[in-house]
Design an enzyme around this catalytic site. Structure first.
Site, PDB file in Angstrom:
ATOM      1  N   CYS A   2       5.979  -9.565 -31.289  1.00 31.92           N
ATOM      2  CA  CYS A   2       5.764  -8.146 -31.023  1.00 31.92           C
ATOM      3  C   CYS A   2       4.267  -7.916 -30.820  1.00 31.92           C
ATOM      4  O   CYS A   2       3.438  -8.665 -31.324  1.00 31.92           O
ATOM      5  CB  CYS A   2       6.229  -7.222 -32.131  1.00 31.92           C
ATOM      6  SG  CYS A   2       7.933  -7.447 -32.605  1.00 31.92           S
ATOM      7  N   ARG A  27       4.048 -11.102 -25.785  1.00 26.64           N
ATOM      8  CA  ARG A  27       4.446 -11.295 -27.184  1.00 26.64           C
ATOM      9  C   ARG A  27       5.895 -10.879 -27.440  1.00 26.64           C
ATOM     10  O   ARG A  27       6.415 -11.095 -28.533  1.00 26.64           O
ATOM     11  CB  ARG A  27       3.534 -10.494 -28.112  1.00 26.64           C
ATOM     12  CG  ARG A  27       2.087 -10.894 -28.014  1.00 26.64           C
ATOM     13  CD  ARG A  27       1.226  -9.981 -28.840  1.00 26.64           C
ATOM     14  NE  ARG A  27       1.375 -10.219 -30.244  1.00 26.64           N
ATOM     15  CZ  ARG A  27       0.587 -11.002 -30.968  1.00 26.64           C
ATOM     16  NH1 ARG A  27      -0.399 -11.634 -30.403  1.00 26.64           N
ATOM     17  NH2 ARG A  27       0.793 -11.150 -32.252  1.00 26.64           N
ATOM     18  N   TRP A  74       9.777  -8.179 -29.860  1.00 24.11           N
ATOM     19  CA  TRP A  74      10.601  -9.383 -29.821  1.00 24.11           C
ATOM     20  C   TRP A  74      11.479  -9.285 -31.059  1.00 24.11           C
ATOM     21  O   TRP A  74      10.986  -9.344 -32.195  1.00 24.11           O
ATOM     22  CB  TRP A  74       9.743 -10.640 -29.861  1.00 24.11           C
ATOM     23  CG  TRP A  74      10.520 -11.897 -29.690  1.00 24.11           C
ATOM     24  CD1 TRP A  74      10.941 -12.453 -28.516  1.00 24.11           C
ATOM     25  CD2 TRP A  74      10.975 -12.781 -30.722  1.00 24.11           C
ATOM     26  NE1 TRP A  74      11.627 -13.614 -28.763  1.00 24.11           N
ATOM     27  CE2 TRP A  74      11.666 -13.846 -30.108  1.00 24.11           C
ATOM     28  CE3 TRP A  74      10.865 -12.770 -32.112  1.00 24.11           C
ATOM     29  CZ2 TRP A  74      12.244 -14.884 -30.818  1.00 24.11           C
ATOM     30  CZ3 TRP A  74      11.439 -13.806 -32.833  1.00 24.11           C
ATOM     31  CH2 TRP A  74      12.121 -14.855 -32.180  1.00 24.11           C
ATOM     32  N   ASN A  98       4.260  -5.322 -36.395  1.00 20.55           N
ATOM     33  CA  ASN A  98       4.461  -6.714 -35.945  1.00 20.55           C
ATOM     34  C   ASN A  98       4.491  -7.577 -37.192  1.00 20.55           C
ATOM     35  O   ASN A  98       3.584  -7.507 -38.015  1.00 20.55           O
ATOM     36  CB  ASN A  98       3.290  -7.136 -35.046  1.00 20.55           C
ATOM     37  CG  ASN A  98       3.267  -8.635 -34.799  1.00 20.55           C
ATOM     38  OD1 ASN A  98       4.320  -9.266 -34.675  1.00 20.55           O
ATOM     39  ND2 ASN A  98       2.093  -9.212 -34.737  1.00 20.55           N
ATOM     40  N   GLY A  99       5.555  -8.370 -37.346  1.00 27.65           N
ATOM     41  CA  GLY A  99       5.673  -9.231 -38.536  1.00 27.65           C
ATOM     42  C   GLY A  99       7.076  -9.116 -39.115  1.00 27.65           C
ATOM     43  O   GLY A  99       7.989  -8.645 -38.434  1.00 27.65           O
ATOM     44  N   GLU A 477       8.250 -33.032 -23.427  1.00 29.62           N
ATOM     45  CA  GLU A 477       7.641 -31.833 -22.844  1.00 29.62           C
ATOM     46  C   GLU A 477       8.372 -31.427 -21.552  1.00 29.62           C
ATOM     47  O   GLU A 477       8.618 -30.246 -21.315  1.00 29.62           O
ATOM     48  CB  GLU A 477       6.149 -32.100 -22.591  1.00 29.62           C
ATOM     49  CG  GLU A 477       5.409 -31.068 -21.756  1.00 29.62           C
ATOM     50  CD  GLU A 477       5.352 -29.675 -22.348  1.00 29.62           C
ATOM     51  OE1 GLU A 477       5.846 -29.461 -23.465  1.00 29.62           O
ATOM     52  OE2 GLU A 477       4.850 -28.766 -21.665  1.00 29.62           O
ATOM     53  N   LYS A 481      10.160 -27.817 -20.956  1.00 31.13           N
ATOM     54  CA  LYS A 481       9.825 -26.934 -19.822  1.00 31.13           C
ATOM     55  C   LYS A 481      11.086 -26.527 -19.080  1.00 31.13           C
ATOM     56  O   LYS A 481      11.290 -25.363 -18.771  1.00 31.13           O
ATOM     57  CB  LYS A 481       8.869 -27.615 -18.827  1.00 31.13           C
ATOM     58  CG  LYS A 481       7.440 -27.761 -19.215  1.00 31.13           C
ATOM     59  CD  LYS A 481       6.626 -26.489 -19.168  1.00 31.13           C
ATOM     60  CE  LYS A 481       6.640 -25.803 -20.498  1.00 31.13           C
ATOM     61  NZ  LYS A 481       5.741 -26.292 -21.521  1.00 31.13           N
ATOM     62  N   GLU A 484      13.363 -24.143 -21.225  1.00 31.64           N
ATOM     63  CA  GLU A 484      12.889 -22.800 -21.569  1.00 31.64           C
ATOM     64  C   GLU A 484      12.811 -21.857 -20.381  1.00 31.64           C
ATOM     65  O   GLU A 484      12.999 -20.662 -20.548  1.00 31.64           O
ATOM     66  CB  GLU A 484      11.583 -22.828 -22.363  1.00 31.64           C
ATOM     67  CG  GLU A 484      10.351 -23.188 -21.614  1.00 31.64           C
ATOM     68  CD  GLU A 484       9.083 -23.130 -22.479  1.00 31.64           C
ATOM     69  OE1 GLU A 484       8.998 -22.300 -23.389  1.00 31.64           O
ATOM     70  OE2 GLU A 484       8.170 -23.941 -22.224  1.00 31.64           O
ATOM     71  N   HIS A 500      20.958 -46.465 -27.838  1.00 27.85           N
ATOM     72  CA  HIS A 500      21.410 -46.206 -29.205  1.00 27.85           C
ATOM     73  C   HIS A 500      22.271 -44.947 -29.305  1.00 27.85           C
ATOM     74  O   HIS A 500      22.491 -44.443 -30.402  1.00 27.85           O
ATOM     75  CB  HIS A 500      20.204 -46.114 -30.146  1.00 27.85           C
ATOM     76  CG  HIS A 500      19.440 -47.402 -30.223  1.00 27.85           C
ATOM     77  ND1 HIS A 500      19.925 -48.509 -30.863  1.00 27.85           N
ATOM     78  CD2 HIS A 500      18.250 -47.762 -29.679  1.00 27.85           C
ATOM     79  CE1 HIS A 500      19.048 -49.510 -30.746  1.00 27.85           C
ATOM     80  NE2 HIS A 500      18.031 -49.075 -30.018  1.00 27.85           N
ATOM     81  N   LYS A 600       5.458 -15.386 -26.030  1.00 28.04           N
ATOM     82  CA  LYS A 600       4.364 -16.346 -25.894  1.00 28.04           C
ATOM     83  C   LYS A 600       3.818 -16.777 -27.250  1.00 28.04           C
ATOM     84  O   LYS A 600       3.544 -17.938 -27.480  1.00 28.04           O
ATOM     85  CB  LYS A 600       3.253 -15.703 -25.059  1.00 28.04           C
ATOM     86  CG  LYS A 600       2.044 -16.591 -24.824  1.00 28.04           C
ATOM     87  CD  LYS A 600       2.356 -17.654 -23.823  1.00 28.04           C
ATOM     88  CE  LYS A 600       1.195 -18.599 -23.587  1.00 28.04           C
ATOM     89  NZ  LYS A 600       1.660 -19.882 -23.042  1.00 28.04           N
TER      90      LYS A 600
END
Ligand code: M6R
Length: 605
Positions: A2, A27, A74, A98-99, A477, A481, A484, A500, A600
């Protein structure tokens, strides 16, 4: 998560509030809202979804006033609906938060018992009611009531607080979540991130944990956790007002991918020329017996590459940890040990909590961040900056390669300090680094290749990425990418691990993207690729021209990377992975810069 903004300027605040929110939308973008005091009454507007919806609402139902607060959300507690959108209000108090308030259930029960009525499912709504309770008890001014109330909150908060009937000031408070104060001419601001203040002012200070601020036009009073009036250093922020400009690119992600050669050139030239990562900026690598690297997401994968480097070029034992796993397991840490925290934002809650734990265990704290004024930077003994510039796209790209560049410098320092790298070795590695930006430029030019491959990935349900050595973290990575931003399921696997278990997933509809630079592990990776081929898996090979030419297996496609020294392969081989994900997401018409469910900067657990 947020983002919050607050403005008092004595005239019109709505444009500054909305401008600030735009820069904080990275955010969270589940809902947005603002509240403004006009003629001593608080008026609010809230909408579901992206900020554009709030803009439309304000065009239909405008409000204006001299003081206001705003929020982009968010969702944590409660679905992303209008009712759960911030601001939240009681009869006397309006709040953006925010939190996470961890004791909200207990507080809500008590407040409901006292007769305060709740409308949302959020943890945040307890805050305005709790402040009201303190105001209703009689003796306290609104500011004093708010200062007392926030002390009862467990968890993390950055708050902006308005009061019914008050247009000469508003309040702000922080614990855990970041909050910057902006100093204007005849105006004061707060925001979750100094970048949101850049269009208004470059004079900023940062509230410390537990601080409470009362902001009026042109003045701020800051009280510490013991309610003593304190001063916080006002600094000149280096963040540019146009940091959030896409230029001619369709998306921030694409712009940030293409910025990489210049950023890497800058980092390499500055550091190799002026020795910017000087000894006093980092731990004494000669003294330490081991290093623990802790981070999340893409930053973790940069740390994973660095583990291979530190071991190989500095003979240093490195353990790596995902911050959210490390923070709760009471890991024993060596005496006089060092821990390295990597974070683009410098605000990631899990990484910061892990840092606090390592600090409490007497570790030397080195951080690698992209935001100099961030919470993680400010809590560290030593800070190395990644100098990538503001990264806006939720999918991290340029921050990753800039982290690798800074880590490469640290590895060289460590190798020299520990007597592992000779002057000739150092020349060889720095020589390779100097050649890297130009090679990166070449890789970015092959747009048609990426677009074609992306078309073949477009309909796929699942993809595997494989690699060995320092290419294993790249496989992880690459998979992150792709999932997401394009929402295609993907997994990164150490090529040797395939047999395996994961090899059972191979079929004609599961493409395998092989990150296979030449070098001592190449032959082994190539035989793993043949195992995939034998089971009918379509192969996308990323390697140099020679390896591609002599490959004795069929590929669906291949991407050519210029020949390079092993040391710089991770910088170069990650670029096709970024572009493949970008073009796959584009082909699937996904919201590339703001993928669903993500934000983000992850400032909650
Ligand atoms: O700001 P940080 O580097 O601490 O963020 C860590 C992760 O949240 C971040 O890398 C995330 O995984 C990105 N969305 C990856 O693209």
């Amino acid at each position: 998560m947020c983002g919050i903004v607050g403005v008092i300027n004595g005239s019109k605040v709505v444009d500054d509030l909305m401008g600030g929110l735009e820069l904080l939308e990275y955010r969270g973008y589940d809902s947005a809202g603002l509240a403004i005091v006009k003629d001593k009454h608080v008026y609010a507007r809230k909408t579901e979804g992206a900020l554009a919806n709030l803009k439309k609402e304000l065009a239909i139902n405008p409000i204006e006033g001299r003081v206001g607060i705003a929020h982009t959300r968010w969702a944590t507690h409660g679905e992303p609906t209008v009712v759960n959108a911030h601001p939240h209000s009681s009869q006397k108090v309006t709040v953006v938060h925010n939190g996470i308030i961890e004791n909200y259930e207990m507080l809500r029960e008590d407040l409901e018992y006292e007769g305060y009525e709740f409308v949302s499912d959020t943890d945040s709504e307890v805050v305005p009611h709790l402040i009201s309770l303190f105001m209703d008890s009689g003796a306290l001014s609104p500011e004093a009531a708010a200062m007392s109330a926030v002390k009862m909150l467990d968890g993390a908060y950055a708050l902006g607080i308005l009061f019914e009937g008050e247009e000469e000031f508003f309040c702000a408070a922080r614990k855990g979540s970041p909050l910057a104060i902006g100093y204007g001419d005849e105006a004061m601001y707060v925001a979750s991130d100094a970048m949101a203040l850049a269009p208004m002012t470059d004079r900023v200070s940062y509230l410390a944990d537990g601080d409470f601020a009362v902001l009026s036009q042109g003045n701020v009073e800051i009280y510490d956790v013991d309610e003593h009036l304190v001063q916080r250093e006002v600094r000149k922020s280096s963040i540019k007002a146009n940091a959030a400009d896409k230029g001619h690119y369709a998306h921030f992600m694409l712009k940030e991918i293409h910025e990489q050669p210049d950023i890497l050139l800058d980092i390499v030239e500055t550091n190799l020329g002026a020795q910017k990562i000087a000894k006093e900026k980092t731990v004494d690598f000669a003294e330490i017996s081991s290093l623990r690297i802790i981070a999340c997401g893409t930053s973790f994968y940069a740390g994973h590459v660095a583990k291979y480097w530190f071991e190989r070029y500095a003979n240093l034992n490195v353990e790596i940890d995902i911050a959210s796993e490390f923070r709760y397991r009471n890991a024993p840490l060596p005496e006089n040990g060092a821990a390295l925290f990597i974070s683009q934002s410098g605000e990631t809650a899990d990484t910061f909590a892990a840092l606090e734990y390592a600090k409490s265990k007497g570790q030397k704290i080195l951080s690698l961040v992209n935001v100099p004024e961030s919470t993680i930077a400010r809590a560290s003994d030593y800070v190395v900056l990644t100098e990538a510039g503001s990264e806006i796209g939720v999918a991290s790209t340029k921050a990753f390669t800039a982290q690798l560049a800074a880590l490469a410098m640290l590895v060289i320092e460590a190798g020299k300090a520990r007597g592992v790298l000779s002057a000739a070795d150092e020349r060889e590695l720095t020589g390779a680094l100097k050649l890297m930006p130009a090679k990166a430029q070449e890789i970015l030019k092959q747009t048609d290749v990426y677009q074609d491959i992306a078309q073949s990935l477009k309909e796929t349900h699942s993809a595997l990425f494989i690699g060995r050595g320092a290419s294993y973290p790249l496989a992880l990575e690459g998979a992150l990418k792709l999932k997401e931003i394009s929402y295609i399921h993907a997994e990164g696997i150490g090529a040797g691990e395939l047999k395996h278990g994961p090899i059972a997933l191979i079929d004609k509809d599961t493409p395998v993207i092989a990150v296979a630079p030449p070098g001592e592990l190449a032959e082994k990776t190539l035989s793993n690729i043949k195992e995939v081929q034998a089971r009918g898996g379509p192969i996308i090979l990323i390697s140099d021209a020679k390896t591609i030419a002599k490959a004795d297996f069929e590929t669906l496609a291949s991407v050519e990377v210029p020949e390079c020294h092993d040391f710089i392969a991770p910088f170069l081989y990650v670029l096709p992975l970024q572009l493949l994900s970008y073009y796959a997401a584009l082909a699937r018409d996904c919201n590339i810069d703001k993928p669903r469910n993500l934000a983000k900067s992850v400032t909650v657990e």
